[in-house]
Design an enzyme around this catalytic site. Sequence first.
Site, mmCIF file in Angstrom:
data_model
loop_
_atom_site.group_PDB
_atom_site.id
_atom_site.type_symbol
_atom_site.label_atom_id
_atom_site.label_comp_id
_atom_site.label_asym_id
_atom_site.label_seq_id
_atom_site.Cartn_x
_atom_site.Cartn_y
_atom_site.Cartn_z
ATOM 1 N N HIS A 172 0.834 -1.199 0.000
ATOM 2 C CA HIS A 172 0.000 0.000 0.000
ATOM 3 C C HIS A 172 0.866 1.245 0.000
ATOM 4 C CE1 HIS A 172 0.832 -1.069 4.208
ATOM 5 N NE2 HIS A 172 0.801 0.233 4.472
ATOM 6 N N CYS B 67 1.977 3.172 11.656
ATOM 7 C CA CYS B 67 2.884 2.839 10.559
ATOM 8 C C CYS B 67 3.068 4.079 9.691
ATOM 9 C CB CYS B 67 2.361 1.665 9.736
ATOM 10 S SG CYS B 67 0.868 2.006 8.785
#
Length: 683
Positions: free
Chosen positions: A66, A186
């Site tokens: 991603h 993250c």
Amino acid sequence: MTTLINTDLVLLDANLGTDTTSVIRNLAELVAKTGRASEVAGLFADALAREQKTATGVPGGIAIPHCRSEAVLEPTLAMARLNPAVDFGAKDGPADIVFFIAAPAGADNEHLKLLSKLARSLIKKDFTAALRAAATPADIVALVAEALKDKPKPAVTTATAAAGEASPASQAPTTRQKRIVAVTACPTGIAHTYMAADSLVLAAQEAGVDLQVETQGSGAVTPLDPAVIAAADAVIFAVDVDVRGKERFAGKPLVSSPVKRGIDEPAKMIQEAVAASDNPNARRVPHFGAEETAEQKAAASGESLGSKIKKVLLTGVSYMIPFVAGGGLLIALGFLLGGFQIPDFADKILTSNSLANLPTDYPAQALGPLGAYLGAVAFKIGGLSMGFLVPALAGYIAFGIADRPGIAPGFTAGALAVFMDAGFLGGLVGGILAGLAAYWIGTWSVPRWLRGLMPVVIIPLLGSIIASGAMLLFLGAPIAALTVALNNWLTGMSGASAVVLGIILGLMMCFDLGGPVNKVAYAFAVAGLGAGSLANQAPWEIMATVMAAGMVPPLAMALATVLDKKRFSLAERENGKAAWLLGASFISEGAIPFAAADPLRVIPASMLGGAVTGAMTMAFHVTSQAPHGGFFVFFAIGNLGMFALSIVVGTIVAGLAVVALKRWAVRKPVDTLAAAQPVTAAN
């Protein structure tokens, strides 16, 4: 939801290659083909860069590459059921289910919530089993739609960006044995953040532990209740980025790891947190509301002394470079606008003239009175910015050792080094002294009422007295004498000795491509830049040598990918296209992807080319009055033709050397570096 995925974005039983690069490239092409991305290259590069930070494979044969990217036109999910499966870095083996999440750089919160909800569904075994059993792309789209539906909130205790209110468990008393709080985060804040949170919650439920999680994702963050934090027995940080508001957890026993461990080993992290809560000697979140110091992190991770020193010095240099780059370019612009005599007249022009009263008695130059005035402005601003070089270096070296309480003593010691003409070396020593002093004082056990004054009053005061006092009374004068001797030696270098210096600087610039050795050579050059003049051009020659040699590695790797494409992977060939611009801009780090993949061939070849370039620039007395910018600061380069020729020759030497090494040195079979296989699918 239908705007996120449709049947055109689903591939079933597809052969997308045998490595992550091939899979990501093919999925980026699929997204672009459906009109959801403006270009393949940009989306692929951003997704691959994210993958290289942390592998996106998770337990259960799942991968979720991603990224956020300027190339993405609308939030998108692309799904592939792979045959063969591909290793995305999960501990339990390769992935056969891949969801590629592509978000625009400025994606809205609603779409990010949906993407995060999908990521959380991927840890549910019934959902992944249904994905594997699906017969058509339409079945996949239906499964995703069901996963993204709003459902009654489960009785789990998480505080998330998607959930705007406290969970039921946070509103009712609990009888569980231990209370733990956690933060997950993250770099992109889309997938791993939420998967780690849910994995930890499930593991805590199985262990009989009361866990509440704050997910610091892409959207607005719902902070944990201060009362919940106060009652917690321990803290878990499963993060790849700095924790926002870490001071809220000060003094709590801490278990810290990358975010991916929260997905891969949540039960172990819960066990470690429970054990830490019962251990009076456990690692704890630091006090003073500051970031955890480098020393504390090192102690927890078993980091070596050499690694700690390297990290501290690189911290100082990295914070110093913006002052140098901006200031140096402004000085160069001042010379361009006002001519080479501008240093002698800048102060007089700025105190006596203005835009409404341009100088008329300044020596004639190309741009006339307006050029003289603007040149004086640029030169002065640049000079003031460059004046922060040594204080910033010292201040942020101290910051690297003692965190924020070390900044003030470090800047003070650096300013004292400037006052005593101790230069770059003085800043280095002063910063280390200030950092150590501040860190030592921060370890003192003081009454609770005094703790609030420690970081803002006591540590800066005593740290400045200790570090600056030592510099002024004992160390400053010897360091200043050493600096003068070193400058005199360099100024006197000519002929063969200058060429040798050029070779040494070239080797240093290409040895670790932006690492500590590279940074030492660069800092050495910029520290002397301000001492250059028409009468003493040696510092300018050193700056030109460092810049030219640092441009060679990325340019050489770009050339090599053109000369012999089949010796490089698809990702390397894509990186090679970008490396032309990176090299031309003097960004040595553009060669890092190549060096990381094949260091024993790329680094020696780069060093050979850098040594050739360094020798040529010194031999031909090339100068640079700008500390950065490569070919884009041509106006600040003296003997521009030889500057360009030196870089071209070094680039050719290094490019041919790396191709030769890849062809004839022992290496992996070429077929492992072949281009990605084309997309094939059964459906």
